[in-house]
Scaffold this active site. Sequence first.
Site, PDB file in Angstrom:
ATOM      1  N   SER A 268       9.162   3.412   5.281  1.00 43.25           N
ATOM      2  CA  SER A 268      10.098   3.653   4.270  1.00 43.25           C
ATOM      3  C   SER A 268       9.539   3.422   2.797  1.00 43.25           C
ATOM      4  O   SER A 268       8.531   3.868   2.387  1.00 43.25           O
ATOM      5  CB  SER A 268      11.205   2.422   4.599  1.00 43.25           C
ATOM      6  OG  SER A 268      12.328   2.893   3.931  1.00 43.25           O
TER       7      SER A 268
ATOM      8  N   HIS B  49       4.801  -7.635  -0.224  1.00 45.82           N
ATOM      9  CA  HIS B  49       4.292  -8.786  -0.638  1.00 45.82           C
ATOM     10  C   HIS B  49       4.723  -9.055  -2.191  1.00 45.82           C
ATOM     11  O   HIS B  49       5.394  -8.132  -2.702  1.00 45.82           O
ATOM     12  CB  HIS B  49       2.748  -8.902  -0.857  1.00 45.82           C
ATOM     13  CG  HIS B  49       2.145  -8.831   0.444  1.00 45.82           C
ATOM     14  ND1 HIS B  49       1.313  -9.665   1.083  1.00 45.82           N
ATOM     15  CD2 HIS B  49       1.923  -7.318   1.295  1.00 45.82           C
ATOM     16  CE1 HIS B  49       0.929  -9.552   2.040  1.00 45.82           C
ATOM     17  NE2 HIS B  49       0.979  -8.255   2.193  1.00 45.82           N
TER      18      HIS B  49
ATOM     19  N   ASP C 103       0.859  -1.137  -0.034  1.00 51.00           N
ATOM     20  CA  ASP C 103       0.135  -0.102  -0.101  1.00 51.00           C
ATOM     21  C   ASP C 103       0.808   1.179  -0.262  1.00 51.00           C
ATOM     22  O   ASP C 103       1.959   1.349   0.567  1.00 51.00           O
ATOM     23  CB  ASP C 103      -0.745   0.158   1.287  1.00 51.00           C
ATOM     24  CG  ASP C 103      -2.079  -0.911   1.272  1.00 51.00           C
ATOM     25  OD1 ASP C 103      -2.065  -1.653   0.230  1.00 51.00           O
ATOM     26  OD2 ASP C 103      -2.807  -0.739   1.965  1.00 51.00           O
TER      27      ASP C 103
END
Length: 266
Positions: free
Chosen positions: A228, A143, A87
């Site tokens: 980050s 992911h 995201d």
Amino acid sequence: MIKQRFYQSLVELTQNPLYTKILRMFTASKLSRILNSSFVDFYKINKEEMELDIKEYKTINELFARKLKEGSRPVASEKGIIASPVDGVLSKAGIITEDAAFHVKGKDYSLSKMVGLENTWKRYTGGHYMLFYLSPKDYHRIHSPLNGFITKRWALGKYSDPVNQLGLMFGKDPLSNNYRIITEFENENNVRMAMVKIGALNVNSIHPTHLEGDVKTGQEVAYFSFGSTVILLFEADTVEPLTDWNEENVIVKQGQTLGRFRERDQ
């Protein structure tokens, strides 16, 4: 603005060792849980998709590295797709030049310096890159963007500057100097892709959860305990983006289809 700067400081560490130590101790302490509700409200985080009730997170670090309820981020099942690993904001995408550089926020970054291994970085010259920025409000688990397997993983760097918009503009080349873990993947058609996970400070800000072997698109491979950036690197002439490479700051969700790999016979 004061509250925003305070919360930002909790998830972006600096080279000041004393300040960093205090922040890390606090965010990992049970005392920090008193900020959880305020943090969620301030950043308008969707509580309905959290795996746990907010009261079950014992520290702000646990909240920050939260998992989501199963099914919250659907991933397409078509062969050869490239899914967003996180995201966040697809801050920049484009071409890696033949002299192994790419341009972000007014700076040219050296691919060789960022990736380190000569036989690896040369593979991506002339290819595409995607740069994702994760803000404090975002889900911070990472992911796999593809179906395939992990070929190797290595770490570089030591200290870290912030990697928000100001950090990219005024920091000391954070994308190629910050502590980072690079993972190289190979997809079902033997096409390589590298994922650069750029941490906030030292090894404890990046936590690999899947170290080797086969991976499925959308499978968790790591998480950040401090905010980050993630960069994807692709070999030349191997991908077809579904997003406009010239568009900047596109909001994306983990699992969202961003492109697909070209067939080898094309």
